[in-house]
Motif scaffolding. Structure first.
Motif, PDB file in Angstrom:
ATOM      1  N   ARG A 102     -90.645  -6.440  30.124  1.00  0.00           N
ATOM      2  CA  ARG A 102     -89.593  -5.695  29.349  1.00  0.00           C
ATOM      3  C   ARG A 102     -89.497  -4.300  29.309  1.00  0.00           C
ATOM      4  NH1 ARG A 102     -89.423 -10.111  24.607  1.00  0.00           N
ATOM      5  NH2 ARG A 102     -87.685  -9.055  24.458  1.00  0.00           N
ATOM      6  N   GLU A 103     -88.414  -3.840  29.236  1.00  0.00           N
ATOM      7  CA  GLU A 103     -88.374  -2.331  29.138  1.00  0.00           C
ATOM      8  C   GLU A 103     -87.971  -1.860  27.578  1.00  0.00           C
ATOM      9  OE1 GLU A 103     -86.878   0.626  31.806  1.00  0.00           O
ATOM     10  OE2 GLU A 103     -88.521   0.176  32.880  1.00  0.00           O
ATOM     11  N   ARG A 104     -87.089  -2.817  27.173  1.00  0.00           N
ATOM     12  CA  ARG A 104     -86.544  -2.595  25.780  1.00  0.00           C
ATOM     13  C   ARG A 104     -86.934  -3.926  24.987  1.00  0.00           C
ATOM     14  NH1 ARG A 104     -82.003   0.761  26.145  1.00  0.00           N
ATOM     15  NH2 ARG A 104     -81.609   0.231  23.928  1.00  0.00           N
ATOM     16  N   LEU A 105     -86.821  -3.594  23.806  1.00  0.00           N
ATOM     17  CA  LEU A 105     -87.120  -4.896  22.604  1.00  0.00           C
ATOM     18  C   LEU A 105     -85.956  -4.482  21.586  1.00  0.00           C
ATOM     19  CD1 LEU A 105     -89.348  -7.066  22.454  1.00  0.00           C
ATOM     20  CD2 LEU A 105     -90.448  -5.472  20.638  1.00  0.00           C
ATOM     21  N   GLY A 106     -84.794  -5.008  21.784  1.00  0.00           N
ATOM     22  CA  GLY A 106     -83.722  -4.731  20.999  1.00  0.00           C
ATOM     23  C   GLY A 106     -83.292  -3.126  21.325  1.00  0.00           C
ATOM     24  N   GLU A 107     -83.255  -2.482  20.261  1.00  0.00           N
ATOM     25  CA  GLU A 107     -82.894  -1.125  20.080  1.00  0.00           C
ATOM     26  C   GLU A 107     -84.115  -0.428  20.590  1.00  0.00           C
ATOM     27  OE1 GLU A 107     -82.881   1.363  16.415  1.00  0.00           O
ATOM     28  OE2 GLU A 107     -83.640  -0.225  15.321  1.00  0.00           O
ATOM     29  N   GLY A 154     -91.535   8.559  17.469  1.00  0.00           N
ATOM     30  CA  GLY A 154     -90.791   9.637  17.111  1.00  0.00           C
ATOM     31  C   GLY A 154     -91.015   9.756  15.610  1.00  0.00           C
ATOM     32  N   CYS A 155     -90.339   8.774  14.843  1.00  0.00           N
ATOM     33  CA  CYS A 155     -90.273   9.108  13.451  1.00  0.00           C
ATOM     34  C   CYS A 155     -91.430   8.296  12.503  1.00  0.00           C
ATOM     35  CB  CYS A 155     -89.051   8.483  12.980  1.00  0.00           C
ATOM     36  SG  CYS A 155     -88.660   6.889  13.291  1.00  0.00           S
ATOM     37  N   GLN A 156     -92.210   7.713  13.324  1.00  0.00           N
ATOM     38  CA  GLN A 156     -93.342   7.129  12.974  1.00  0.00           C
ATOM     39  C   GLN A 156     -93.129   5.797  11.850  1.00  0.00           C
ATOM     40  OE1 GLN A 156     -95.365  10.938  12.937  1.00  0.00           O
ATOM     41  NE2 GLN A 156     -97.232   9.687  12.302  1.00  0.00           N
ATOM     42  N   GLY A 208     -83.990   3.385  18.198  1.00  0.00           N
ATOM     43  CA  GLY A 208     -82.753   4.053  18.549  1.00  0.00           C
ATOM     44  C   GLY A 208     -82.365   5.600  18.334  1.00  0.00           C
ATOM     45  N   GLN A 209     -82.719   5.777  17.031  1.00  0.00           N
ATOM     46  CA  GLN A 209     -82.482   7.213  16.304  1.00  0.00           C
ATOM     47  C   GLN A 209     -83.143   8.275  17.167  1.00  0.00           C
ATOM     48  OE1 GLN A 209     -83.628   8.366  12.048  1.00  0.00           O
ATOM     49  NE2 GLN A 209     -82.327   6.390  12.055  1.00  0.00           N
ATOM     50  N   CYS A 210     -84.553   8.076  17.268  1.00  0.00           N
ATOM     51  CA  CYS A 210     -85.152   9.084  18.103  1.00  0.00           C
ATOM     52  C   CYS A 210     -85.092   9.160  19.686  1.00  0.00           C
ATOM     53  CB  CYS A 210     -86.556   8.801  17.892  1.00  0.00           C
ATOM     54  SG  CYS A 210     -87.294   8.690  16.095  1.00  0.00           S
ATOM     55  N   ARG A 211     -84.546   8.068  20.108  1.00  0.00           N
ATOM     56  CA  ARG A 211     -84.024   8.005  21.495  1.00  0.00           C
ATOM     57  C   ARG A 211     -82.928   8.990  21.823  1.00  0.00           C
ATOM     58  NH1 ARG A 211     -80.811   4.283  23.499  1.00  0.00           N
ATOM     59  NH2 ARG A 211     -81.170   3.062  21.974  1.00  0.00           N
ATOM     60  N   ARG A 212     -81.906   8.893  20.777  1.00  0.00           N
ATOM     61  CA  ARG A 212     -80.736   9.671  20.901  1.00  0.00           C
ATOM     62  C   ARG A 212     -81.130  11.158  20.674  1.00  0.00           C
ATOM     63  NH1 ARG A 212     -78.748   6.207  16.899  1.00  0.00           N
ATOM     64  NH2 ARG A 212     -79.159   4.309  18.005  1.00  0.00           N
ATOM     65  N   LYS A 213     -82.085  11.645  19.703  1.00  0.00           N
ATOM     66  CA  LYS A 213     -82.413  12.856  19.834  1.00  0.00           C
ATOM     67  C   LYS A 213     -83.179  13.488  20.782  1.00  0.00           C
ATOM     68  CE  LYS A 213     -82.775  12.709  14.958  1.00  0.00           C
ATOM     69  NZ  LYS A 213     -83.819  12.133  13.929  1.00  0.00           N
ATOM     70  N   GLY A 214     -83.444  12.482  21.662  1.00  0.00           N
ATOM     71  CA  GLY A 214     -83.938  12.926  23.174  1.00  0.00           C
ATOM     72  C   GLY A 214     -85.511  13.584  23.346  1.00  0.00           C
ATOM     73  N   GLN A 215     -86.163  13.966  22.258  1.00  0.00           N
ATOM     74  CA  GLN A 215     -87.292  14.386  22.458  1.00  0.00           C
ATOM     75  C   GLN A 215     -88.355  13.383  22.457  1.00  0.00           C
ATOM     76  OE1 GLN A 215     -86.506  12.965  19.918  1.00  0.00           O
ATOM     77  NE2 GLN A 215     -86.833  14.192  17.979  1.00  0.00           N
ATOM     78  N   ASN A 216     -89.498  13.540  22.297  1.00  0.00           N
ATOM     79  CA  ASN A 216     -90.610  12.611  22.458  1.00  0.00           C
ATOM     80  C   ASN A 216     -90.793  11.793  23.771  1.00  0.00           C
ATOM     81  OD1 ASN A 216     -91.675  12.620  19.785  1.00  0.00           O
ATOM     82  ND2 ASN A 216     -89.750  11.905  19.141  1.00  0.00           N
ATOM     83  N   SER A 217     -91.004  12.534  25.060  1.00  0.00           N
ATOM     84  CA  SER A 217     -90.987  11.672  26.181  1.00  0.00           C
ATOM     85  C   SER A 217     -91.762  10.422  26.330  1.00  0.00           C
ATOM     86  CB  SER A 217     -91.443  12.549  27.159  1.00  0.00           C
ATOM     87  OG  SER A 217     -92.710  13.504  26.593  1.00  0.00           O
TER      88      SER A 217
END
Ligand SMILES: [Mn+2]
Ligand SMILES: [Mn+2]
Ligand SMILES: [Zn+2]
Ligand SMILES: [Zn+2]
Lengths: 177, 177
Positions: B131-136, A112-114, A151-160
DNA sequence: TTACCACCTGGGAATAACTACCAACTAAAA
DNA sequence: TTTTAGTTGGTAGTTATTCCCAGGTGGTAA
């Protein structure tokens, strides 16, 4: 997930001091002059915690050396990699990033944010650890790149799941000190 | 070193035929027109066994479509990656390479001649498999890049261990069929 | 079968990220 | 100091890729 020891602030501060102190000796060992530019660049690299690109190092070094040239920064970073004082990290397909932390570790890349994060992955180190050859191939190194959504990018939802377009600058969440 | 089954000539021929046959349907599924250019590019990609760069695909497609543009090749390859019909492989720091083989596999890269070879590495697939996640971080994929020296380059002796300069063209050992 | 048009394409210009070149400069050995 | 091999700063060049947009066409609705 309290990461591995080498990622702590403490560790980083000491590591940086040690490496900076040894830098002159390393240069002489390699027959390289200890120029102010080289010192400034290794300092910038060692104090960076974000795997900066050459142009970012340039911007930071320029605060103390307004006269340094971008060419020198590119050239010097490449030299550091050759002499084992830096690592070049080339994930996805964007510009190369440099890492002053030369202890063995792998990288996590947020598509997402690279942004690039360090990760210790003992399982990966064990992967081809004992083998010298793989058929006709002589093994040199084995790099693991874990693509994630932070976490940040996941919250923003884009980037399937897909890979991002190139040249998209990472989010600058805050100015660095 | 009789590699894994999916690397055999046999397998590749069938795989290519199957994928080519399904291509039209895939396009329609995605709402994309089945243009002669797209067909030519997927064919070139499927019959390539060398992880070609965009300009190499362009050269090959041009033999049948002398009028196709390089832009279309770049654009189309990117689309194929997005729709899951191709993989983009970006090792070291050279130009991107494309892979028509979308079955899961990893890559071996010779730092001498920069040729890319397929490799099955079940250990690597197991690495973060469960694993689906690695921390955040939400895990998307995990790529392993094995840097080696191929037999050819080893015999030539150069290339101690370092990373090669960019943009050095791979050796063209022979014209492709 | 034809007409329509949203989607595609070609080709050139633009851009990002380096890389080459070379004259002027300087670290460090003598 | 003097000397000089190694280093540097600008600038021009290159490569890989993307942008732009006028003109073309696959697919479908009539
Ligand atoms: Mn790192
Ligand atoms: Mn492959
Ligand atoms: Zn992110
Ligand atoms: Zn090789």
């Amino acid at each position: 997930m309290g990461g591995p020891a080498f990622l702590s602030k403490q560790w980083h501060v000491r590591y940086r001091a040690q490496r900076a102190a040894e830098f002159g000796a390393y240069c002489r060992e390699q027959g390289l002059a200890v120029t102010p530019q080289r010192v400034a660049i290794i300092r910038a690299l060692l104090s960076a915690e974000d795997h900066p690109r050459a142009d970012q190092i340039y911007a930071r070094v320029r605060r103390q050396h307004p006269h340094i040239s971008l060419t020198t920064v590119y050239r010097t970073l490449e030299q550091f990699c050759e002499m084992g004082q830096a690592r070049k990290v080339t994930l996805l397909h964007e510009g190369a990033r440099y890492d002053g932390n030369i202890t063995p570790h792998h990288h996590v890349l947020c598509v997402g944010c690279q942004r690039v994060f360090d990760i210790a992955l003992p399982e990966a180190d064990r992967l081809l650890h004992d083998r010298e050859r793989l058929g006709e191939f002589v093994l040199l190194r084995c790099l693991v790149e874990v693509q994630v959504l932070c976490g940040q990018c996941r919250r923003k939802g884009q980037n399937s799941t897909g890979v991002r377009p190139r040249r998209q600058r990472p989010v600058q969440s805050a100015a660095q000190s």
